[in-house]
Write a protein that holds these residues in place. Structure first.
Motif, PDB file in Angstrom:
ATOM      1  N   HIS A 152      35.715  47.095  46.790  1.00  0.00           N
ATOM      2  CA  HIS A 152      35.766  45.793  45.822  1.00  0.00           C
ATOM      3  C   HIS A 152      35.604  46.403  44.388  1.00  0.00           C
ATOM      4  N   THR A 153      36.801  45.896  43.675  1.00  0.00           N
ATOM      5  CA  THR A 153      36.876  46.177  42.160  1.00  0.00           C
ATOM      6  C   THR A 153      36.465  45.189  41.369  1.00  0.00           C
ATOM      7  N   HIS A 154      35.284  45.204  40.652  1.00  0.00           N
ATOM      8  CA  HIS A 154      34.718  44.298  39.747  1.00  0.00           C
ATOM      9  C   HIS A 154      35.196  44.504  38.298  1.00  0.00           C
ATOM     10  N   ARG A 155      35.922  43.636  37.894  1.00  0.00           N
ATOM     11  CA  ARG A 155      36.371  43.910  36.214  1.00  0.00           C
ATOM     12  C   ARG A 155      36.087  42.603  35.298  1.00  0.00           C
ATOM     13  N   VAL A 156      36.063  42.848  34.063  1.00  0.00           N
ATOM     14  CA  VAL A 156      35.765  41.997  32.941  1.00  0.00           C
ATOM     15  C   VAL A 156      37.051  42.079  31.990  1.00  0.00           C
ATOM     16  N   GLU A 157      37.930  40.916  31.926  1.00  0.00           N
ATOM     17  CA  GLU A 157      38.964  41.039  31.155  1.00  0.00           C
ATOM     18  C   GLU A 157      39.042  39.987  30.138  1.00  0.00           C
ATOM     19  N   GLU A 158      39.223  40.223  28.951  1.00  0.00           N
ATOM     20  CA  GLU A 158      39.726  39.496  27.821  1.00  0.00           C
ATOM     21  C   GLU A 158      41.253  38.913  27.932  1.00  0.00           C
ATOM     22  N   ARG A 159      41.455  37.881  27.824  1.00  0.00           N
ATOM     23  CA  ARG A 159      42.500  37.153  27.865  1.00  0.00           C
ATOM     24  C   ARG A 159      42.821  36.307  26.527  1.00  0.00           C
ATOM     25  N   GLN A 160      43.925  36.026  26.314  1.00  0.00           N
ATOM     26  CA  GLN A 160      44.253  34.957  25.152  1.00  0.00           C
ATOM     27  C   GLN A 160      43.314  33.798  25.359  1.00  0.00           C
ATOM     28  N   ASP A 161      43.404  33.161  26.571  1.00  0.00           N
ATOM     29  CA  ASP A 161      42.582  31.934  26.798  1.00  0.00           C
ATOM     30  C   ASP A 161      41.243  32.064  27.308  1.00  0.00           C
ATOM     31  N   GLY A 162      40.644  33.178  26.937  1.00  0.00           N
ATOM     32  CA  GLY A 162      39.199  33.530  27.426  1.00  0.00           C
ATOM     33  C   GLY A 162      38.992  34.736  27.908  1.00  0.00           C
ATOM     34  N   LEU A 163      37.740  34.678  28.700  1.00  0.00           N
ATOM     35  CA  LEU A 163      37.072  36.154  29.201  1.00  0.00           C
ATOM     36  C   LEU A 163      36.908  35.627  30.635  1.00  0.00           C
ATOM     37  N   TYR A 164      37.527  36.638  31.688  1.00  0.00           N
ATOM     38  CA  TYR A 164      37.562  36.468  33.070  1.00  0.00           C
ATOM     39  C   TYR A 164      36.812  37.817  33.731  1.00  0.00           C
ATOM     40  N   MET A 165      36.029  37.261  34.767  1.00  0.00           N
ATOM     41  CA  MET A 165      35.710  38.089  35.791  1.00  0.00           C
ATOM     42  C   MET A 165      36.462  38.144  36.827  1.00  0.00           C
ATOM     43  N   ILE A 166      37.066  39.268  37.397  1.00  0.00           N
ATOM     44  CA  ILE A 166      37.593  39.284  38.484  1.00  0.00           C
ATOM     45  C   ILE A 166      37.293  40.285  39.534  1.00  0.00           C
ATOM     46  N   ASP A 167      37.363  39.611  40.784  1.00  0.00           N
ATOM     47  CA  ASP A 167      37.130  40.473  41.840  1.00  0.00           C
ATOM     48  C   ASP A 167      38.268  40.626  42.791  1.00  0.00           C
ATOM     49  N   ASP A 168      38.648  41.831  42.940  1.00  0.00           N
ATOM     50  CA  ASP A 168      39.701  42.408  43.597  1.00  0.00           C
ATOM     51  C   ASP A 168      39.256  43.228  44.932  1.00  0.00           C
ATOM     52  N   LEU A 169      39.350  42.824  45.951  1.00  0.00           N
ATOM     53  CA  LEU A 169      38.679  43.251  47.174  1.00  0.00           C
ATOM     54  C   LEU A 169      39.924  43.812  48.350  1.00  0.00           C
ATOM     55  N   ILE A 170      39.912  44.711  48.582  1.00  0.00           N
ATOM     56  CA  ILE A 170      40.509  45.330  49.909  1.00  0.00           C
ATOM     57  C   ILE A 170      39.825  45.677  50.918  1.00  0.00           C
ATOM     58  N   TYR A 171      40.048  45.000  52.010  1.00  0.00           N
ATOM     59  CA  TYR A 171      39.179  45.020  53.451  1.00  0.00           C
ATOM     60  C   TYR A 171      39.970  45.160  54.437  1.00  0.00           C
ATOM     61  N   LYS A 172      39.237  45.554  55.611  1.00  0.00           N
ATOM     62  CA  LYS A 172      39.714  45.623  56.749  1.00  0.00           C
ATOM     63  C   LYS A 172      38.524  44.706  57.827  1.00  0.00           C
ATOM     64  N   SER A 173      39.155  44.121  58.758  1.00  0.00           N
ATOM     65  CA  SER A 173      38.226  43.236  59.415  1.00  0.00           C
ATOM     66  C   SER A 173      38.613  43.051  61.063  1.00  0.00           C
ATOM     67  N   TYR A 174      37.840  42.698  61.691  1.00  0.00           N
ATOM     68  CA  TYR A 174      37.842  42.819  63.253  1.00  0.00           C
ATOM     69  C   TYR A 174      38.553  41.306  63.560  1.00  0.00           C
ATOM     70  N   PHE A 175      38.810  40.384  62.271  1.00  0.00           N
ATOM     71  CA  PHE A 175      39.051  39.064  62.612  1.00  0.00           C
ATOM     72  C   PHE A 175      40.452  39.032  61.708  1.00  0.00           C
ATOM     73  N   PRO A 176      41.493  37.819  62.096  1.00  0.00           N
ATOM     74  CA  PRO A 176      42.641  37.872  61.158  1.00  0.00           C
ATOM     75  C   PRO A 176      42.283  37.612  59.621  1.00  0.00           C
ATOM     76  N   LYS A 177      43.153  37.924  58.889  1.00  0.00           N
ATOM     77  CA  LYS A 177      43.094  37.898  57.314  1.00  0.00           C
ATOM     78  C   LYS A 177      43.014  36.358  57.210  1.00  0.00           C
ATOM     79  N   TRP A 178      43.737  35.458  57.595  1.00  0.00           N
ATOM     80  CA  TRP A 178      43.526  34.049  57.389  1.00  0.00           C
ATOM     81  C   TRP A 178      42.273  33.538  57.948  1.00  0.00           C
ATOM     82  N   PHE A 179      41.558  34.049  58.877  1.00  0.00           N
ATOM     83  CA  PHE A 179      40.297  33.335  59.038  1.00  0.00           C
ATOM     84  C   PHE A 179      38.958  33.743  58.214  1.00  0.00           C
ATOM     85  N   VAL A 180      39.220  35.275  57.884  1.00  0.00           N
ATOM     86  CA  VAL A 180      38.117  35.598  57.059  1.00  0.00           C
ATOM     87  C   VAL A 180      38.387  35.395  55.564  1.00  0.00           C
ATOM     88  N   ASP A 181      39.685  35.208  54.959  1.00  0.00           N
ATOM     89  CA  ASP A 181      39.948  34.597  53.699  1.00  0.00           C
ATOM     90  C   ASP A 181      39.346  33.063  53.874  1.00  0.00           C
TER      91      ASP A 181
END
Length: 141
Positions: free
Chosen positions: A91-120
């Motif tokens: 899990h990568t956590h980022r804080v990013e300033e953009r022209q329209d404001g400040l964003y907290m970004i969560d970028d997650l790479i994962y492996k699961s025993y369930f299908p992606k559509w279900f986990v998401d």
């Protein structure tokens, strides 16, 4: 491996967002399902192991993540002991300033025993949507 990403525009400064994000204790206040309890040192610094108990009271399971990298406005946590249905978690956590404001970004790479559509659809999207509301509430005070 699967990827899940979400962004939250927050009405605060980069410094305040980073201060909030860089302590795992924030998870206890912003995650209602599953409930999260922290154990030990919750600060974000390279090499620290963040220990959590997650679940629905009275049943909790251990979740341990190591922080391998902390950089300017970002850090990564890698699950070393993750609960079912996950088999891997980065899990990568980022804080990013953009022209329209400040964003907290969560970028997650994962492996699961369930299908992606279900986990998401039934785990990650609801969990991060609830966190988003808690973050917005925190910064609107």
């Amino acid at each position: 491996m699967n990827r899940f990403m979400t962004e939250t525009r927050v009405p605060t400064t980069k410094e305040q967002a980073w201060l909030f994000l860089s302590d795992a204790k924030a998870l206890t206040g912003m995650t209602t399902f599953p409930k999260v309890q922290t154990i030990g040192d919750t600060r974000t610094y390279a090499g620290n192991t963040i220990q959590l108990k997650v679940g629905v009271p009275p049943i909790f399971v251990q979740w341990d993540s190591i922080i391998p990298m902390v950089g300017k406005d970002a850090f990564v946590d890698v699950g070393v002991k993750v609960p079912f249905p996950f088999a891997a978690w980065c899990h990568t956590h980022r804080v990013e300033e953009r022209q329209d404001g400040l964003y907290m970004i969560d970028d997650l790479i994962y492996k699961s025993y369930f299908p992606k559509w279900f986990v998401d659809a039934f785990i990650l999207r609801p969990m991060f949507q609830q966190r988003k509301q808690a973050i917005l509430h925190h910064f609107s005070k």
